[in-house]
Motif scaffolding. Sequence first.
Motif, PDB file in Angstrom:
ATOM      1  N   SER A   1       8.095  43.269   4.000  1.00 37.22           N
ATOM      2  CA  SER A   1       9.073  42.305   3.474  1.00 37.22           C
ATOM      3  C   SER A   1       8.400  41.279   2.579  1.00 37.22           C
ATOM      4  O   SER A   1       8.938  40.886   1.531  1.00 37.22           O
ATOM      5  N   LEU A   2       7.212  40.835   2.972  1.00 39.61           N
ATOM      6  CA  LEU A   2       6.477  39.865   2.157  1.00 39.61           C
ATOM      7  C   LEU A   2       6.095  40.445   0.805  1.00 39.61           C
ATOM      8  O   LEU A   2       6.173  39.778  -0.226  1.00 39.61           O
ATOM      9  N   ILE A   3       5.669  41.706   0.818  1.00 38.36           N
ATOM     10  CA  ILE A   3       5.315  42.369  -0.453  1.00 38.36           C
ATOM     11  C   ILE A   3       6.529  42.457  -1.368  1.00 38.36           C
ATOM     12  O   ILE A   3       6.457  42.193  -2.573  1.00 38.36           O
TER      13      ILE A   3
ATOM     14  N   ILE B   1       6.029  54.993  15.634  1.00 38.82           N
ATOM     15  CA  ILE B   1       6.554  53.695  16.030  1.00 38.82           C
ATOM     16  C   ILE B   1       6.193  52.674  14.937  1.00 38.82           C
ATOM     17  O   ILE B   1       5.027  52.478  14.639  1.00 38.82           O
ATOM     18  N   ILE B   2       7.239  52.074  14.242  1.00 39.71           N
ATOM     19  CA  ILE B   2       7.026  51.068  13.201  1.00 39.71           C
ATOM     20  C   ILE B   2       6.938  49.709  13.870  1.00 39.71           C
ATOM     21  O   ILE B   2       7.909  49.235  14.469  1.00 39.71           O
ATOM     22  N   SER B   3       5.804  49.096  13.761  1.00 41.84           N
ATOM     23  CA  SER B   3       5.591  47.822  14.434  1.00 41.84           C
ATOM     24  C   SER B   3       6.261  46.676  13.676  1.00 41.84           C
ATOM     25  O   SER B   3       6.579  46.784  12.490  1.00 41.84           O
ATOM     26  N   VAL B   4       6.472  45.571  14.357  1.00 42.43           N
ATOM     27  CA  VAL B   4       7.051  44.371  13.748  1.00 42.43           C
ATOM     28  C   VAL B   4       6.143  43.840  12.651  1.00 42.43           C
ATOM     29  O   VAL B   4       6.590  43.377  11.594  1.00 42.43           O
ATOM     30  N   THR B   5       4.861  43.946  12.859  1.00 41.71           N
ATOM     31  CA  THR B   5       3.894  43.468  11.857  1.00 41.71           C
ATOM     32  C   THR B   5       4.047  44.219  10.547  1.00 41.71           C
ATOM     33  O   THR B   5       4.010  43.644   9.455  1.00 41.71           O
ATOM     34  N   THR B   6       4.239  45.544  10.632  1.00 43.91           N
ATOM     35  CA  THR B   6       4.420  46.356   9.418  1.00 43.91           C
ATOM     36  C   THR B   6       5.678  45.949   8.672  1.00 43.91           C
ATOM     37  O   THR B   6       5.700  45.864   7.432  1.00 43.91           O
ATOM     38  N   ILE B   7       6.770  45.712   9.394  1.00 47.58           N
ATOM     39  CA  ILE B   7       8.035  45.312   8.761  1.00 47.58           C
ATOM     40  C   ILE B   7       7.873  43.970   8.040  1.00 47.58           C
ATOM     41  O   ILE B   7       8.307  43.796   6.893  1.00 47.58           O
TER      42      ILE B   7
ATOM     43  N   LEU C   1       9.191  40.513  -1.339  1.00 45.09           N
ATOM     44  CA  LEU C   1       9.530  39.167  -1.785  1.00 45.09           C
ATOM     45  C   LEU C   1       8.620  38.704  -2.911  1.00 45.09           C
ATOM     46  O   LEU C   1       9.072  38.128  -3.909  1.00 45.09           O
ATOM     47  N   LEU C   2       7.322  38.986  -2.786  1.00 44.18           N
ATOM     48  CA  LEU C   2       6.379  38.625  -3.845  1.00 44.18           C
ATOM     49  C   LEU C   2       6.677  39.356  -5.141  1.00 44.18           C
ATOM     50  O   LEU C   2       6.546  38.799  -6.236  1.00 44.18           O
ATOM     51  N   PHE C   3       7.094  40.589  -5.047  1.00 38.71           N
ATOM     52  CA  PHE C   3       7.444  41.378  -6.237  1.00 38.71           C
ATOM     53  C   PHE C   3       8.653  40.771  -6.948  1.00 38.71           C
ATOM     54  O   PHE C   3       8.677  40.639  -8.176  1.00 38.71           O
ATOM     55  N   VAL C   4       9.668  40.393  -6.163  1.00 37.14           N
ATOM     56  CA  VAL C   4      10.876  39.791  -6.745  1.00 37.14           C
ATOM     57  C   VAL C   4      10.537  38.452  -7.407  1.00 37.14           C
ATOM     58  O   VAL C   4      10.994  38.155  -8.525  1.00 37.14           O
ATOM     59  N   LEU C   5       9.720  37.628  -6.734  1.00 36.03           N
ATOM     60  CA  LEU C   5       9.318  36.345  -7.302  1.00 36.03           C
ATOM     61  C   LEU C   5       8.518  36.535  -8.591  1.00 36.03           C
ATOM     62  O   LEU C   5       8.643  35.765  -9.542  1.00 36.03           O
ATOM     63  N   SER C   6       7.694  37.564  -8.628  1.00 34.14           N
ATOM     64  CA  SER C   6       6.908  37.854  -9.831  1.00 34.14           C
ATOM     65  C   SER C   6       7.814  38.203 -11.000  1.00 34.14           C
ATOM     66  O   SER C   6       7.607  37.737 -12.123  1.00 34.14           O
ATOM     67  N   LEU C   7       8.838  39.020 -10.737  1.00 37.30           N
ATOM     68  CA  LEU C   7       9.789  39.373 -11.796  1.00 37.30           C
ATOM     69  C   LEU C   7      10.525  38.144 -12.303  1.00 37.30           C
ATOM     70  O   LEU C   7      10.717  37.971 -13.513  1.00 37.30           O
ATOM     71  N   PHE C   8      10.954  37.284 -11.393  1.00 34.59           N
ATOM     72  CA  PHE C   8      11.688  36.082 -11.766  1.00 34.59           C
ATOM     73  C   PHE C   8      10.819  35.138 -12.596  1.00 34.59           C
ATOM     74  O   PHE C   8      11.262  34.575 -13.611  1.00 34.59           O
ATOM     75  N   THR C   9       9.557  34.973 -12.176  1.00 31.98           N
ATOM     76  CA  THR C   9       8.634  34.110 -12.908  1.00 31.98           C
ATOM     77  C   THR C   9       8.378  34.641 -14.312  1.00 31.98           C
ATOM     78  O   THR C   9       8.333  33.889 -15.282  1.00 31.98           O
TER      79      THR C   9
END
Length: 230
Positions: free
Chosen positions: A32-34, A22-28, A36-44
Amino acid sequence: MGRMKPQTLLLQSKKKKGPTRIISVTTIVFGSLILLLFVLSLFTTYRYWSQRSRNLSGNNDLEDFDEDGEKFDRPVYAILDTSKGSIVVELFKEASPEIMDKFFHLCKTGYFKGMLFHRVVKNFMAQAGNSQRVEAAEDWMLDMKPQNELMSTKHEAFMLGTSKDIHANKGFDLFITTAPIPDLNDKLVVFGQVIKGEDVVQEIEEVDTDKLYRPKSPIGIVNISLRRQR
């Protein structure tokens, strides 16, 4: 064959089924935050290196300019920021490739920053560069030819050039003429013409000087930048 008891059937059914994940909402949300941070790091990172590349080029829009002696196809302008104001010079396509290559290199390395106009002669020229060559302006004035001589376009006022003995003095003096000079080609390698800021040149020309044509108050070049557009 005997019939199996209900308890036995229930146990066997549980053994056959795999574990339920069972994949919890917290895991999702965390995943997603990880992402997003990766994409922002690439852009920066991309923005940083793009900005650094522009800064290294001197912010002069000349990233694709040839510095290997090739003549340029499009107009190139030198912006001389002086303590009296800015002077815009259009550089000549037909100028000496060797001189142009050195001039571009010196501009990009900041060679002209803080360089003083150490010789200013009214109705003649303003010279910036090697202040040790005290006799330069005097020699020119003694060697000048009659003013009624047929002049080429490079004998006009507001021309930018450097001394022909550039290799001898191991420097790069800049000369801006303030009047037509008949023997200009004998003295200078002309590689540009002032197209804006003639009033600044004239203001430099009017500065008070001593007997050796040295300005009594310091007048210098703050910086020289190169641009594709004025």
